[in-house]
Design a protein around this motif. Sequence first.
Motif, short mmCIF file in Angstrom:
data_model
loop_
_atom_site.label_atom_id
_atom_site.label_comp_id
_atom_site.label_asym_id
_atom_site.label_seq_id
_atom_site.Cartn_x
_atom_site.Cartn_y
_atom_site.Cartn_z
N ASN A 109 34.87 49.46 40.72
CA ASN A 109 34.66 48.77 42.00
C ASN A 109 35.70 47.67 42.19
O ASN A 109 36.27 47.52 43.28
N THR A 148 38.88 47.87 44.97
CA THR A 148 39.01 46.86 46.02
C THR A 148 40.39 46.21 45.97
O THR A 148 41.03 45.99 47.01
N ILE A 169 28.54 53.05 47.70
CA ILE A 169 28.21 51.80 48.39
C ILE A 169 26.84 51.35 47.93
O ILE A 169 25.82 52.00 48.21
N TRP A 175 27.41 44.70 56.57
CA TRP A 175 28.24 43.62 56.07
C TRP A 175 29.58 44.15 55.56
O TRP A 175 30.62 43.48 55.68
N GLY A 176 29.55 45.35 54.97
CA GLY A 176 30.78 45.94 54.49
C GLY A 176 31.77 46.22 55.61
O GLY A 176 32.97 45.95 55.49
N SER A 221 33.26 42.99 56.81
CA SER A 221 34.26 42.50 55.86
C SER A 221 35.57 43.26 55.99
O SER A 221 36.66 42.68 55.91
N LEU A 271 34.85 41.61 50.31
CA LEU A 271 34.67 43.06 50.20
C LEU A 271 33.75 43.41 49.04
O LEU A 271 32.86 44.27 49.18
N SER A 292 29.96 42.54 49.68
CA SER A 292 29.32 43.15 50.84
C SER A 292 29.16 44.65 50.64
O SER A 292 28.13 45.22 50.99
N ILE A 293 30.15 45.28 50.03
CA ILE A 293 30.12 46.75 49.85
C ILE A 293 29.41 47.14 48.56
O ILE A 293 28.62 48.09 48.55
#
Length: 398
Positions: free
Chosen positions: A207, A211, A281, A287-288, A291, A360, A363-364
Amino acid sequence: MKSTVLARMQLKEIVRQPLAWGVLFLLPLGLVAFLVYGLENLIKSETLLPPFDVAIVDEDNTIETKLLIQQFQEDEELEELITFRHVTSDEAEGLLANNEIASILKIPNGFTDGIRYGENKPVVVIGNEQRPIQSALFHEMMKSAADLVSAAQSGVNTIYEFLNRYDSAGSGEITASIEEFTLFAFGREKMFEKEEVESFSGVTPLNYYSTSGFILLLCLTGLLTMGVTMSSNARIDERLRTFGVSSSTQVSSHFFTHFAVLFLQSVILIGSFIYFTDLKITGELGWGLLSIVLTLAVISAWYSLLSSIPVQEGIRTFIGLLFLIVFAACGSLIFPEAYYTGILHWVNLGTWTHWVHTGLLHSIFDLKKELLYPSLMTMAAMTGFFLFTAYVLRQVKR
């Protein structure tokens, strides 16, 4: 209206560039391949430093040194990172030559007597040049252990001097007291305490670095877009001023151009991650998406600002590349936030990539609103600041 027309002109200029298509479609696949195969070991681990082996050579071979070695081998905190091998001197040198160990811990002959009678016979730590980080870490740990031994030696010396000075006991009692105190000092349950710090901000390495790769590739695309649009703008700037195109219109056109290109890039990237990796996710989709939109806005505003700097195109590209390197190294893209200490912590907080990365992630993948809200507000504030500064620079240029 004028800004959208100018943005369409710039997009047409980008579409005509073969390199732009390669960046849009080939780099996402290359990034995914690098994450899946190039960082496979790191992604599967939970730390940036893998476990390593250390050889112990006991040339003294006394009860006290055996007990000291036992403390190292049975320490629960050390077991998670270090495997100790009790070997001979020749075996240790062979392991070091074959790069199978990170360091050698050599306990010299007479080490126990040195503690008993106050002689300085320190242990020897030999590092492996091929594993500098692991060797340096073990060396620092041995310095901590040396403080324990020094404390034991001071206590032994105190007993020895006191009993001898006042002649309150025979040599047999002195020896027994020294041995009792030494064994007590070496027989502690724990030699090290562990304080856990979340290296990857509570998410998996996959993750985290997915990102980071997402942000880094968007930055590279923004840099390329700036180069293409500026090469065409140099020929038409005078014409735009003749037709009354304002500074705000030019800044807006650059912003919309970058945003459109980055939006297409992000769609391809996200699709590649979902199709080729095990990314899921685990946060909140709403929210993702917010962002991601703010991420595109910050990057677009940043390159709009760079586009407004009144310097030659080559210098501008160099400045953009230099900032990109700084943001990657100091802005949480390569190293997690936990690894930035002292002044580097404040440098990290001053980069927009840190706030984008945090927004990011939280939120994700791991919804933490106490971290997400400040990140979103900072991203929005930086977007406005970059656009306003770009407008001021264009006004000064005029």
